[in-house]
Design an enzyme around this catalytic site. Sequence first.
Site, short mmCIF file in Angstrom:
data_model
loop_
_atom_site.label_atom_id
_atom_site.label_comp_id
_atom_site.label_asym_id
_atom_site.label_seq_id
_atom_site.Cartn_x
_atom_site.Cartn_y
_atom_site.Cartn_z
N CYS A 14 10.37 1.42 2.60
CA CYS A 14 11.20 0.23 2.96
C CYS A 14 12.58 0.76 3.28
O CYS A 14 13.34 0.28 3.92
CB CYS A 14 11.26 -0.68 1.89
SG CYS A 14 11.32 0.00 0.44
N LYS B 244 -2.30 -7.52 -8.69
CA LYS B 244 -3.19 -7.31 -7.57
C LYS B 244 -2.66 -6.15 -6.64
O LYS B 244 -1.53 -6.39 -6.02
CB LYS B 244 -3.40 -8.67 -6.55
CG LYS B 244 -4.46 -8.42 -5.69
CD LYS B 244 -4.54 -9.36 -4.62
CE LYS B 244 -3.53 -9.18 -3.33
NZ LYS B 244 -3.84 -7.91 -2.50
N SER C 274 5.76 -7.25 2.68
CA SER C 274 6.27 -7.68 4.05
C SER C 274 6.96 -8.94 4.06
O SER C 274 6.92 -10.10 3.12
CB SER C 274 5.41 -7.70 5.24
OG SER C 274 4.41 -8.66 4.85
N TRP D 172 0.94 -1.24 -0.02
CA TRP D 172 0.00 0.04 -0.25
C TRP D 172 0.91 1.26 -0.05
O TRP D 172 0.30 2.28 -0.30
CB TRP D 172 -0.94 0.02 0.99
CG TRP D 172 0.04 -0.36 2.56
CD1 TRP D 172 -0.35 -1.48 3.16
CD2 TRP D 172 0.45 0.36 3.23
NE1 TRP D 172 0.42 -1.67 4.34
CE2 TRP D 172 0.95 -0.36 4.38
CE3 TRP D 172 1.02 1.78 3.24
CZ2 TRP D 172 1.66 0.27 5.61
CZ3 TRP D 172 1.67 2.22 4.15
CH2 TRP D 172 2.36 1.43 5.55
N ASN D 173 2.04 1.14 0.31
CA ASN D 173 2.99 2.51 0.44
C ASN D 173 3.28 3.31 -0.71
O ASN D 173 3.20 4.46 -0.69
CB ASN D 173 4.10 2.12 1.39
CG ASN D 173 5.16 1.43 0.76
OD1 ASN D 173 4.81 0.63 -0.32
ND2 ASN D 173 6.53 1.48 1.39
N GLU E 43 10.75 -7.97 -3.07
CA GLU E 43 11.08 -6.88 -2.51
C GLU E 43 10.46 -6.59 -0.94
O GLU E 43 9.46 -6.58 -0.85
CB GLU E 43 10.69 -5.56 -3.39
CG GLU E 43 11.53 -5.70 -4.62
CD GLU E 43 11.07 -4.53 -5.70
OE1 GLU E 43 10.02 -3.92 -5.52
OE2 GLU E 43 12.18 -3.84 -6.34
N GLU F 217 11.47 -3.82 12.00
CA GLU F 217 10.91 -2.65 11.00
C GLU F 217 10.11 -1.94 11.84
O GLU F 217 8.84 -2.66 12.40
CB GLU F 217 10.43 -3.26 9.87
CG GLU F 217 10.03 -2.02 8.77
CD GLU F 217 9.60 -2.59 7.45
OE1 GLU F 217 8.83 -3.54 7.35
OE2 GLU F 217 10.23 -2.07 6.52
#
Length: 493
Positions: free
Chosen positions: A283, A174, A228, A150-151, A249, A384
């Site tokens: 990230c 997606k 994630s 979502w980022n 990633e 994180e």
Amino acid sequence: MSNSQNAMLVDGRRVEGRGGSREVFNPTNGTVLAVVADASREQAHEALAAARRAQPAWAALAPLERAAIMQRIAALITENAEELARIVVQEQGKPILEARGEIGGAAGFFSYYAEFARRIQGEILPSDARGEQIWIQRVPVGVVAAIIPWNYPAALVSRKVAPSMIAGNTIVLKPHEETPLSALYMARLFEKAGVPAGVVNIVTGSGAEIGEALTSHPDVNLITMTGSVPTGKRIMATASANLVPVSLELGGKAPFIVMDDADIDLAVRSAVTSRYMNCGQVCICNERTLVHARVYDRFVETFVAASRSLRLGDPLSEQTDLGPKVSARELEKVERIVEAAIGAGAEAVLKGGRPDTPPVAGGYWMTPTVLTGVEPAMPIMQDEIFGPVVPIMKVADFDEALAIANDSRYGLSAYLFTNDFSKIMRAVNDVNFGEVYINRVGPESLQGFHNGYRNSGLGGDDGVHGLEAFLRKKTVYANYSGTSPVGLMPYGG
Ligand code: NAD
């Protein structure tokens, strides 16, 4: 067929999902921004089948023909940049200036990869036999399944779709279920640009349902996922059943090292940008700041003052530095991380959190927190955070900073601020991360290679090396001697 703005794109048609619907929230005020239908598992599989049908004809086009369509996409993204940037802000919450940068990147991936139309090359090797050549060609992998977080809900669409297209692949993507609107808007641009049916498909839905339907399907040739670590591991396990290669990633825990000879004002400004961009939800964010003892007090004081002065506000305003967190769930997660760190002995030299008077009622607001008194083994230094919270630690020298930086199960990005050439070269050699920024902040460039070591992932999508994942090799033994070599060969594999 559907006229809905938020219809999916499957086999060249805009269709409504048949798997129920979900609300998309605006993180600025917590209201429902849109109701978007989910795909059914059957529709996800239909999209893969459409991609499979479309792939041979797409690959058969001259690369320049594929590139022309990609250039049209880049132009359409640019023409509609402001509208798309506002969608990103409304569904995700990053400040508009950052969203405009994201859309620049979203267009840039298409124009950058379109340039590869004349650059995907093979090799010719000498044969062991007379009258023979060996050719190694780069060919498309086939059908790509792509999953994004979502980022960066627009730029990451491009980062998956553009290399896939130039390589001659077809793709089913997606978006994250909480931020599907940017991808669905881009689906309209793909249609408008004349992307042939089935070449790019966008389906919506949850990870557990639709993500899984795509990544567990045997008729997929590459899975590229950004998200994630736990999801990446799950996808890799699922893909292993079908022996499908994965490009992952994943998360990061970037060390941000500041040495005593650095330009401290530049280092503070950079540390602030690198921690608070997109409300800390990147990230490559500065997740743990390591500062030389000689400049530590000055750094902390200046950093705290700069953190305090950030303008929290409506992300649609150009005056805003810090928008809301993306969701109530993410806000609560970061709150728990801060409480646990303080419980473990960290000291909050700046204690942020939910503001007493939020800039807009109902939003997922969070002001910065700065923690000191931390130890390398603490969860706040190892896990994180993904929010506007940073631990700062004093280090005695560069060796200590390097040891702490490398002591991480993540290995994506690292930062070093120094003007000492020998420290820079040691960072080049000894910082065990896939991406090292020296005296500057991110983001990464299209032509770089954004790749993480250890739990931060496998491979990447950008640059020349990212494109490699979307291609495979075919070796051709071409004999033109008229007497094909038979019998004993010099080497048998
Ligand atoms: P997430 O893993 O929760 O979700 C990512 C995507 O995976 C979503 O589309 C989700 O629906 C899907 N998904 C979830 N379960 C699935 C399953 N079982 N099968 C298939 N798909 C599934 O991640 P997030 O919270 O959206 O994103 C934040 C994370 O992404 C952070 O860790 C961040 O560091 C990372 N990230 C990494 C990069 C990078 O380039 N390395 C870039 C951006 C974000």
